[in-house]
Design a protein around this motif. Structure first.
Motif, short mmCIF file in Angstrom:
data_model
loop_
_atom_site.label_atom_id
_atom_site.label_comp_id
_atom_site.label_asym_id
_atom_site.label_seq_id
_atom_site.Cartn_x
_atom_site.Cartn_y
_atom_site.Cartn_z
N UNK A 750 0.83 -1.20 0.00
CA UNK A 750 0.00 0.00 0.00
C UNK A 750 0.87 1.25 0.00
N UNK A 751 0.36 2.32 -0.60
CA UNK A 751 0.96 3.64 -0.47
C UNK A 751 0.19 4.41 0.60
N UNK A 752 0.63 5.63 0.86
CA UNK A 752 -0.05 6.45 1.85
C UNK A 752 -0.65 7.68 1.16
N UNK A 753 -1.42 8.44 1.91
CA UNK A 753 -2.07 9.63 1.36
C UNK A 753 -1.94 10.78 2.35
N UNK A 754 -2.32 11.97 1.91
CA UNK A 754 -2.23 13.15 2.78
C UNK A 754 -3.28 14.18 2.40
N UNK A 755 -3.84 14.83 3.40
CA UNK A 755 -4.70 16.00 3.19
C UNK A 755 -3.79 17.22 3.14
N UNK A 756 -3.88 17.99 2.05
CA UNK A 756 -3.08 19.21 1.90
C UNK A 756 -3.96 20.41 2.22
N UNK A 757 -3.52 21.22 3.16
CA UNK A 757 -4.33 22.37 3.60
C UNK A 757 -4.31 23.48 2.54
N UNK A 758 -5.41 24.23 2.47
CA UNK A 758 -5.48 25.36 1.55
C UNK A 758 -4.46 26.43 1.91
N UNK A 759 -4.33 26.68 3.22
CA UNK A 759 -3.37 27.68 3.70
C UNK A 759 -2.58 27.09 4.86
N UNK A 760 -1.26 27.37 4.90
CA UNK A 760 -0.45 26.88 6.01
C UNK A 760 -0.92 27.48 7.34
N UNK A 761 -0.74 26.71 8.42
CA UNK A 761 -1.10 27.17 9.76
C UNK A 761 0.17 27.21 10.60
N UNK A 762 0.52 28.38 11.07
CA UNK A 762 1.71 28.52 11.90
C UNK A 762 1.44 27.99 13.30
N UNK A 763 2.37 27.15 13.80
CA UNK A 763 2.21 26.55 15.12
C UNK A 763 3.50 26.67 15.90
#
Length: 786
Positions: A750-763
C-alpha cells in the motif's frame, strides 16, 4: 343570454381537467404498487407520466422519483442497457435540471463506464448547486485526480523549466520568427510564433512527439533551415526543442525489484509453483494485443531505500527534431546493440533512462536523477534472467530502439567472464541449432512434460509487491488459523497452536487418511479482495476448507490452480466464485448450498492510500452472510495521521501564484481541479518536517458498526514549531485484536495519502490543534478546526 358555445367549451375544459386528475391519481397508485413489487421500470414510466401531466407535484414526489430512478438505473446497468440508462437520466434531468443528487448519480454511472470528462461535468454541476454535498465533492476529487494528473501542477510550479523555455522562445522570436504553431503546450504559458512543444514523458517519446512533429513538418511548417547556411530564420521552419540526448544507467534498487519480480518461493507454508513465471506488464512484447508502456516511472532521488548505480551513465540515443527524415526513420531503424561495463557489483534490477532536452544550441533541460526537476525517470525493470547478480568485469547487454511510439530498452542480458570465456546470461540461453539440440536431448530424457511448464502470469506491479509482502501473508495465515481453530470441534481439530509446517503436515495427513476431516463439513472461505490473491490457498492449508477465489482473469485462475496442485490440494478445495455468479456485480452472496460463509476477506484500503469505495456497505452485507462464529477480515481498521510541513506537497497540489508561470495568471483556472487529498505517497521518502507524533484519527469497525462514529474531534499536540501544510495518514488493518498490518511499513504494497491544507497554519511547540474528522460512507474528510 350566455353563449352556449362558451358553456360547452368550459364544460369540455372541466372534463379534461377532471380526466387529467384521474389519470395522475391512477398513475401514482400504479407506481406505488410497482415499487412494492420491485418493478422499478414500470414505476419509473408511471412517474414520468405523472410529472409531465402534473409538474406541480414535483416537490411532493421528488424523493420517491429519485429512488425509483436509481433502482431502475441499477437494473439497466446490470442488463448492459447503457443507452436506456442514460436516456432515463436525461429525462430525469429535464424534469429536475437543478437536482444535485440526480446530477451526482449520473456522474457516478459515467465515471464507472470510463467517461471521466463527462462525469467531471456532472460532479462539478452538483457541487455548484450544493457546495456542501459530500458525495459530489468526493466524487469530483476522484475524477479530478484522473483528469488533471499531479504532474501538471508540478510542471507549472517548475520555475526553472518555464524560464528556460521562455528564454529559448524569446531568442527565436527576436531572430525573426512570426508564425505560431503550438503543439500540446497544456495550459498555454508557451503560446509564441514558432513550433513549440513539450509533448514528452519520462521516456521522451511516450506522448507522441515524433508523430506530431512528422505531421507538422509535412503539412504545417516551412522547410527547415539548411545546415551550415548563415541566413535569417524568418523564411524557415524551426522546432523547440531542437533535439534530445537519451542517457541510461544500470541500477540495483530493492523497491523496483519488489514491484516487478517475485522474489519468494514459499510464503505462509504455500509453495509457489516453479512452473509459473510471474512478470509485470513492462515485459509485454511489441507484438502483444494491447499497447503497454515498456517502462514505469520513478523519482529516483526519492525512491524508498534508494538505489545503487552498477554502471556509469551511457548515451543510448540522440534525436534531431528539426530533421524530418531522421524522425521518419526512428520507427524503422534497426535496434542498436549496446554493451556497458559493470563498475559496481550488485543485483541488476533495472535500466534507468533520462534525457537532456536541447531547446536550442544554448538552452537545455535535463531530467537526470541528480537534477531537481518536475520529471521522473523512465525505469525498465529487468525480468526473466536466470541470475541477476553482476560484478566488475561483467557487461550489461541490451538493444535500444523506438517502436510503436515508445523508447524500448529490450533483450537485456549479462555478459560475464568466467574461466577465461564469455558466457551470456539472458532469457533464452540457447539459440539456433544449439536450441534444437537441447530440445531434442530433453525429449529423449523425459517421457512427459507437466502441463504447467512455462505458464506465464502477468501481474500488475502492486500485485507483485503484494505477493512479495511476507508479513501480509503470515498475518493472514495466523488470523485465519485462529478462526478455523475456534470453529472446528475440539475432538476433530488440528493442532492449530503448532507452527505452520506442522499444521501443513497434519492437514495433509488428514486428507490422505480417512480422518475426521474427510467426514466433517468443510468451512467456507470467500476472498473478494481485489487482484491476484493466494489467501484462499493459505486458508486451504490450515483446515477442512472450501475456499472461493474472486480472481477474474483466466491466466490468474490457471496460475492459482497450478499452485494448488503444487501444494497437493484436492481439486474441490479451491473454486472460482465468479463462475458461480450470473451477475458479476453481486460478489457477496451465499454459496449454492444451505451453508453460510465462515470467513469473508474484503479489501478495505486501496493501494493508493484511500479507503475502498462502498466498503462499509460490503461489510454490512458480509455480516448477514456469516455463519455463527464467522469473521470478516479485517475486523476493524484504525486510521493514523500526523502534522507535517512539506513544501513539495504544496507544489504538487496546486499552482502557486504567478511567479512560477512567468507572470501568467494560470492558477485560478487549473486550480479548479486541485484536490485536497494527495494519494500514492511514500511517507518514508516524503520531503517533510514532522510537527507532531502519529495520532489515532478514526476507527472503522467492520464487525461491530455501532462502534463507528460519523464525526469526531481529535486534539493533536504540536511537537515542533513550524507551518502545518499537510496531514499524511495511513492505517493499521486489524485482522483481530492481536494481529494487524501497517500500511506504512517497508514491506507494505500500500501507499499512503495526505490532506493538503489550503493555507499553512503557523504553530509553536506545545500548541494544540483540533482536527475535525468526518466519515460518510467510504469518504473521510479531515479539516483543522480554527
Amino acid at each position: 343570454m350566455p353563449n352556449s358555445n362558451t358553456k360547452s367549451h368550459r364544460g369540455h375544459q372541466g372534463g379534461q381537467e377532471a380526466g387529467r386528475r384521474e389519470l395522475v391519481s391512477r398513475s401514482l397508485q400504479s407506481a406505488q404498487h410497482c415499487l412494492e413489487d420491485q418493478d422499478f421500470g414500470t414505476a419509473y414510466a408511471h412517474y414520468l407520466l405523472v410529472l409531465n401531466l402534473a409538474p406541480e407535484l414535483k416537490n411532493d414526489v421528488r424523493e420517491t422519483f429519485r429512488f425509483t430512478l436509481f433502482k431502475w438505473a441499477e437494473e439497466l446497468a446490470s442488463l448492459a442497457r447503457i443507452q436506456d440508462l442514460f436516456n432515463c437520466y436525461e429525462q430525469a434531468l429535464e424534469l429536475f435540471p437543478n437536482d444535485e443528487i440526480i446530477c451526482n448519480s449520473m456522474g457516478e454511472h459515467l465515471f464507472r463506464m470510463g467517461f471521466r470528462d463527462e462525469a467531471a461535468g456532472y460532479f462539478h454541476k452538483a457541487l455548484k448547486l450544493n457546495p456542501d454535498f459530500v458525495d459530489a465533492k468526493e466524487n469530483f476529487y476522484r475524477v479530478a485526480n484522473w483528469l488533471v494528473e499531479r504532474w501538471h501542477f508540478i510542471m507549472l510550479n517548475d520555475t526553472n523549466r518555464n524560464l528556460i523555455y521562455q528564454k529559448a522562445i524569446e531568442k527565436v522570436v527576436r531572430s525573426g520568427c512570426r508564425t505560431v504553431l503550438d503543439i500540446g503546450a497544456g495550459t498555454g504559458i508557451l503560446r509564441v510564433s514558432l513550433v513549440v512543444t513539450e509533448t514528452v514523458d519520462a521516456g521522451l517519446f511516450g506522448e507522441g512527439i515524433v508523430e506530431s512533429l512528422i505531421h507538422a513538418w509535412e503539412h504545417l511548417l516551412l522547410q527547415p533551415k539548411p545546415k551550415n547556411q548563415d541566413t535569417g530564420t524568418e523564411d524557415y521552419g524551426q522546432v523547440i526543442p531542437a533535439g534530445a540526448i537519451v542517457f541510461g544507467m544500470a541500477v540495483e534498487c530493492k523497491e523496483i525489484r519488489r514491484h516487478h519480480r517475485v522474489g519468494i518461493k514459499e510464503v505462509a507454508c504455500v509453495r509457489l509453483a516453479e512452473t509459473v513465471e510471474f512478470c509485470s506488464p513492462t515485459r509485454a512484447s511489441v507484438s502483444s494485443e494491447e499497447t503497454i508502456e515498456p517502462y514505469t516511472t520513478e523519482k529516483l532521488s526519492r525512491v524508498p531505500g534508494g538505489y545503487m548505480p552498477l554502471t556509469e551513465p551511457f548515451q543510448a540515443m540522440t534525436v534531431d527534431f528539426n530533421n524530418l527524415e531522421e524522425l521518419k526513420s526512428l520507427a524503422t531503424r534497426k535496434p542498436c546493440k549496446i554493451s556497458i561495463p559493470v563498475t559496481q557489483g550488485g543485483v541488476l534490477d533495472a535500466i534507468v533512462v533520462w534525457f537532456v532536452l536541447q531547446l536550442d544550441d544554448e538552452h537545455s533541460l535535463s531530467t537526470s536523477p541528480s537534477e531537481e526537476t518536475c520529471w521522473e525517470q523512465a525505469v525498465y525493470p529487468v525480468q526473466g534472467l536466470p541470475d541477476y547478480s553482476v560484478k566488475p568485469g561483467d557487461a550489461v547487454m541490451m538493444e535500444v530502439c523506438c517502436q510503436d511510439c515508445y523508447l524500448r530498452i529490450q533483450k537485456i542480458s549479462v555478459l560475464t567472464s568466467e574461466y577465461g570465456m564469455d558466457i551470456e546470461r539472458e532469457n533464452t540461453l540457447a539459440s539456433g541449432n544449439e536450441a534444437e539440440l537441447c530440445s531434442a536431448l530433453a525429449s529423449l530424457q523425459t517421457t512427459s512434460t507437466p502441463d504447467g511448464i512455462g505458464q506465464e502470469c502477468m501481474l500488475e506491479s502492486t500485485e507483485i509487491a503484494l505477493l512479495n509482502n511476507v508479513p501480509y501473508h503470515e498475518c493472514f495465515s495466523a488470523a485465519i488459523g485462529k478462526v478455523l481453530s475456534s470453529l472446528i470441534p475440539t475432538r476433530e481439530s488440528l493442532s492449530m497452536d503448532v507452527d505452520g509446517h506442522d499444521r501443513e503436515m497434519n492437514f495433509e495427513k488428514s486428507q490422505n487418511k480417512n480422518s475426521s476431516y474427510t467426514t466433517h463439513d468443510p468451512l467456507y472461505v470467500l476472498d473478494v479482495s481485489e487482484g491476484f490473491s493466494i489467501l484462499p490457498i493459505i486458508a486451504g492449508k490450515l483446515g477442512p476448507v472450501k475456499a472461493y477465489s474472486s480472481v477474474e482473469k483466466e491466466q490468474h485462475q490457471i496460475a492459482l490452480n497450478i499452485i494448488s496442485e503444487a501444494n497437493h490440494f484436492p481439486k474441490e478445495t479451491l473454486e472460482f466464485w465468479l463462475s458461480h455468479l450470473e451477475d458479476e456485480s453481486v460478489m457477496l452472496r451465499r454459496p449454492k448450498s444451505d451453508k453460510l460463509w465462515n470467513i469473508i476477506i474484503l479489501d478495505v484500503i486501496e493501494t493508493s492510500g484511500l479507503i475502498q469505495q462502498e466498503v462499509m456497505e460490503k461489510a454490512a452485507i458480509s455480516r448477514c452472510l456469516l455463519h455463527s462464529g464467522g469473521k470478516i477480515f479485517p475486523q476493524y481498521v484504525v486510521m493514523y495521521g500526523m502534522l507535517v510541513e512539506s513544501q513539495s506537497l504544496v507544489l504538487e497540489s496546486a499552482v502557486q501564484g504567478t511567479e512560477p508561470t512567468l507572470g501568467f495568471n494560470i492558477a485560478p483556472f487549473i486550480n479548479q481541479f486541485k484536490v485536497p487529498v494527495r494519494v500514492f505517497l511514500d511517507l518514508a521518502t516524503l520531503l517533510c518536517v514532522p510537527l507532531s507524533k502519529p495520532t489515532e484519527l478514526l476507527r472503522l469497525d467492520l464487525m461491530n458498526p455501532y462502534l463507528n462514529s460519523s464525526s469526531r474531534e481529535v486534539k493533536v499536540q504540536v511537537s515542533k514549531s513550524g507551518h502545518v501544510t499537510a496531514i499524511p495518514f495511513w492505517y493499521h488493518i486489524h485482522l483481530d485484536e492481536d494481529i494487524y498490518l501497517d500500511t506504512s511499513s517497508d514491506s507494505s504494497h500500500w501507499k499512503q495519502a495526505a490532506v493538503v491544507l489550503d493555507k499553512p497554519i503557523q504553530v509553536q511547540l506545545g500548541d494544540e490543534l483540533v482536527l475535525n474528522i468526518q466519515h460518510y460512507k467510504s469518504n473521510v474528510s479531515i479539516t483543522v478546526k480554527q
